[in-house]
Design an enzyme around this catalytic site. Structure first.
Site, PDB file in Angstrom:
ATOM      1  N   THR A 181       0.936  -1.617  -0.229  1.00  0.00           N
ATOM      2  CA  THR A 181      -0.375  -0.225   0.195  1.00  0.00           C
ATOM      3  C   THR A 181       0.746   1.334  -0.340  1.00  0.00           C
ATOM      4  O   THR A 181       1.941   0.992   0.458  1.00  0.00           O
ATOM      5  CB  THR A 181      -0.684  -0.180   1.611  1.00  0.00           C
ATOM      6  OG1 THR A 181      -1.475   1.413   1.476  1.00  0.00           O
ATOM      7  CG2 THR A 181      -0.067  -0.689   1.958  1.00  0.00           C
TER       8      THR A 181
ATOM      9  N   ASP B  14       0.456   3.693   1.368  1.00  0.00           N
ATOM     10  CA  ASP B  14       0.225   4.938   2.436  1.00  0.00           C
ATOM     11  C   ASP B  14       0.677   4.385   3.540  1.00  0.00           C
ATOM     12  O   ASP B  14       1.340   5.356   4.637  1.00  0.00           O
ATOM     13  CB  ASP B  14      -1.073   4.380   2.650  1.00  0.00           C
ATOM     14  CG  ASP B  14      -2.341   5.420   1.924  1.00  0.00           C
ATOM     15  OD1 ASP B  14      -2.068   5.383   1.249  1.00  0.00           O
ATOM     16  OD2 ASP B  14      -3.713   4.876   2.321  1.00  0.00           O
TER      17      ASP B  14
ATOM     18  N   ARG C  40      -5.495   8.536   3.150  1.00  0.00           N
ATOM     19  CA  ARG C  40      -7.159   8.399   4.210  1.00  0.00           C
ATOM     20  C   ARG C  40      -7.135   8.344   5.073  1.00  0.00           C
ATOM     21  O   ARG C  40      -7.869   9.145   6.165  1.00  0.00           O
ATOM     22  CB  ARG C  40      -7.517   6.808   3.424  1.00  0.00           C
ATOM     23  CG  ARG C  40      -9.131   7.390   3.702  1.00  0.00           C
ATOM     24  CD  ARG C  40      -9.626   5.898   1.928  1.00  0.00           C
ATOM     25  NE  ARG C  40      -8.948   5.121   2.161  1.00  0.00           N
ATOM     26  CZ  ARG C  40      -8.950   4.632   1.764  1.00  0.00           C
ATOM     27  NH1 ARG C  40      -9.850   4.167   0.799  1.00  0.00           N
ATOM     28  NH2 ARG C  40      -8.105   3.089   1.928  1.00  0.00           N
TER      29      ARG C  40
ATOM     30  N   ARG D 220      -4.515  28.967  -4.339  1.00  0.00           N
ATOM     31  CA  ARG D 220      -3.776  28.018  -5.068  1.00  0.00           C
ATOM     32  C   ARG D 220      -4.030  26.563  -4.676  1.00  0.00           C
ATOM     33  O   ARG D 220      -2.896  25.820  -3.173  1.00  0.00           O
ATOM     34  CB  ARG D 220      -3.126  28.112  -5.815  1.00  0.00           C
ATOM     35  CG  ARG D 220      -2.875  28.729  -6.899  1.00  0.00           C
ATOM     36  CD  ARG D 220      -4.137  28.928  -7.861  1.00  0.00           C
ATOM     37  NE  ARG D 220      -3.937  30.262  -9.013  1.00  0.00           N
ATOM     38  CZ  ARG D 220      -4.099  31.814  -8.183  1.00  0.00           C
ATOM     39  NH1 ARG D 220      -4.649  31.618  -7.705  1.00  0.00           N
ATOM     40  NH2 ARG D 220      -3.700  32.048  -9.824  1.00  0.00           N
TER      41      ARG D 220
HETATM   42  O1  F6P Z   1      -4.989   3.191   0.765  1.00  0.00           O
HETATM   43  C1  F6P Z   1      -4.245   3.306  -0.412  1.00  0.00           C
HETATM   44  C2  F6P Z   1      -4.963   4.727  -1.419  1.00  0.00           C
HETATM   45  O2  F6P Z   1      -3.972   4.861  -2.253  1.00  0.00           O
HETATM   46  C3  F6P Z   1      -5.578   5.608   0.003  1.00  0.00           C
HETATM   47  O3  F6P Z   1      -4.169   6.882  -0.134  1.00  0.00           O
HETATM   48  C4  F6P Z   1      -6.634   6.399  -1.179  1.00  0.00           C
HETATM   49  O4  F6P Z   1      -7.260   7.263  -0.380  1.00  0.00           O
HETATM   50  C5  F6P Z   1      -7.224   5.240  -1.437  1.00  0.00           C
HETATM   51  O5  F6P Z   1      -6.230   4.543  -1.846  1.00  0.00           O
HETATM   52  C6  F6P Z   1      -7.991   6.225  -3.374  1.00  0.00           C
HETATM   53  O6  F6P Z   1      -8.370   4.642  -3.220  1.00  0.00           O
HETATM   54  P1  F6P Z   1      -9.304   5.085  -4.366  1.00  0.00           P
HETATM   55  O7  F6P Z   1      -7.915   4.778  -5.998  1.00  0.00           O
HETATM   56  O8  F6P Z   1      -9.626   3.539  -4.456  1.00  0.00           O
HETATM   57  O9  F6P Z   1      -9.945   6.602  -5.099  1.00  0.00           O
END
Ligand code: F6P
Length: 272
Positions: free
Chosen positions: A75, A77, A121, A196
Site C-alpha cells: 500500500t 500509505d 486516507r 492555489r
Molecule cells: O489506500 C491507499 C490509497 O491510495 C489511499 O491513500 C487513497 O485514499 C485511496 O487508496 C484511493 O483509493 P481509490 O483509488 O479507490 O480512490
C-alpha cells in the site's frame, strides 16, 4: 503463475494480476468461488498483497477454507503495523516530492500560497516526508491536530516577515478537511494572499517503482514464498529494523503504526 509469468514486470507500476478491491470477495459466495478456483488449479497456498482490507479478507478466507496465506505489505500509505515500509510507499513519496518541487517554482516566482493534497486516507506517512523534503511551511496529517487558526497564524507571521511563498502539504484524510476545504477557510481569512490548491491524487499510485521499492518487493516476495514452504500462515512478511519478521494478520489489522512525532517538530524547525 510460473516464475516466467512475472518476468519483465519489476519495472512496472500497478498490478499485472489486476487484483483490486473485490466486492465479490466480501460475500460468502464470492469466497466460495475463489476457493473452487484454487481447487481447480490445485493451488494450496496463497500470497496476499495489500493492506488492512486484504488481510482482513485473507484471515476470513483462512478461517473458512483453511488455505494457508502469507501476506506482503502493498500500500502506498505505509500505515501498516509489522513493517517499517510498505511496497509502493517510497515510489509514491518520490512522485509527490517531485511534483512539489515543480509547484514550488510557481509558488516562488508568483509569490503564492499552495495547498498541496497528497494521498493518505488515514495517515500522514506520505505527507510527512514530502513536507520535510519539499521544504513545506506546514504539514497537516490525521495523526496530529493543527487547527485552521494555527495555519492562518503561521502564514500571517511569515507574511509579516516578508515571506512571499508558502507550501502547505495536506494528507487527504486530515481532520480539518481536504486541501480545498482548508484553502477556502484560509483564503477567507487572508485575502491578501494569492492561494492555489493542487491535488496530486492518483499520480502517486502509478509509475515505475524506485530502487528502494524494487528491493523491498523482492525481499518480501521471497520471504512470503519461503514462509509458505516452511509452514507459515495467517502472517504478513515485513522488514522491521532491517530484519525480516512475520507478523500475525490480526496484529497488522488491529495494531497501529505510530508516526514519529519528532518529524512534526522537524517541519516546524526547518520552515522558519
Ligand atoms: O489506500 C491507499 C490509497 O491510495 C489511499 O491513500 C487513497 O485514499 C485511496 O487508496 C484511493 O483509493 P481509490 O483509488 O479507490 O480512490
Amino acid at each position: 503463475m510460473e516464475s516466467a509469468s512475472v518476468s519483465n514486470t519489476i519495472q512496472k507500476g500497478g498490478t499485472i494480476l489486476k487484483s483490486a478491491r473485490s466486492q465479490d470477495f466480501m460475500t460468502k459466495e464470492g469466497r466460495q468461488e475463489a476457493f473452487n478456483n484454487l481447487q481447480k488449479f490445485e493451488i494450496d497456498g496463497l500470497v496476499a498483497i495489500g493492506g488492512n482490507g486484504t488481510f482482513t479478507g485473507a484471515t476470513l478466507f483462512y478461517e473458512e477454507f483453511g488455505i494457508p496465506i502469507v501476506g506482503a505489505p502493498g500500500t502506498i500509505d505505509n500505515d501498516l503495523y509489522g513493517t517499517d515500509y510498505t511496497i509502493g510507499y517510497d515510489t509514491a513519496v518520490n512522485t509527490a516530492l517531485d511534483a512539489i518541487d515543480k509547484i514550488r517554482d510557481t509558488a516562488d516566482s508568483h509569490e503564492r500560497v499552495f495547498f498541496v493534497e497528497v494521498m493518505g486516507r488515514d495517515s500522514g506517512y506520505i505527507a510527512m516526508p514530502c513536507a520535510i523534503g519539499g521544504g513545506a511551511e506546514i504539514v497537516m496529517i490525521p495523526e496530529s491536530v493543527i487547527s485552521i487558526n494555527q495555519v492562518i497564524d503561521t502564514l500571517q507571521n511569515g507574511w509579516n516577515r516578508s515571506k512571499t511563498s508558502f507550501i502547505i502539504v495536506i494528507a487527504e484524510g486530515d481532520e480539518e478537511g481536504n486541501a480545498t476545504e482548508v484553502a477556502n477557510q484560509v483564503k477567507a481569512a487572508l485575502p491578501q494572499m494569492d492561494a492555489r490548491v493542487t491535488i496530486l491524487g492518483h499520480v502517486q499510485r502509478g509509475g515505475s517503482p524506485t530502487a528502494a521499492d524494487r528491493l523491498l518487493a523482492s525481499q518480501i516476495g521471497i520471504a512470503t514464498v519461503e514462509g509458505l514452504i516452511n509452514g507459515k500462515k495467517d502472517v504478513m512478511a515485513g522488514i522491521v529494523n532491517n530484519r525480516l519478521v512475520y507478523t500475525p494478520f490480526k496484529d497488522t489489522i488491529h495494531k497501529k503504526k505510530i508516526i514519529n512525532q519528532r518529524f512534526m517538530r522537524m517541519v516546524e524547525i526547518l520552515s522558519v
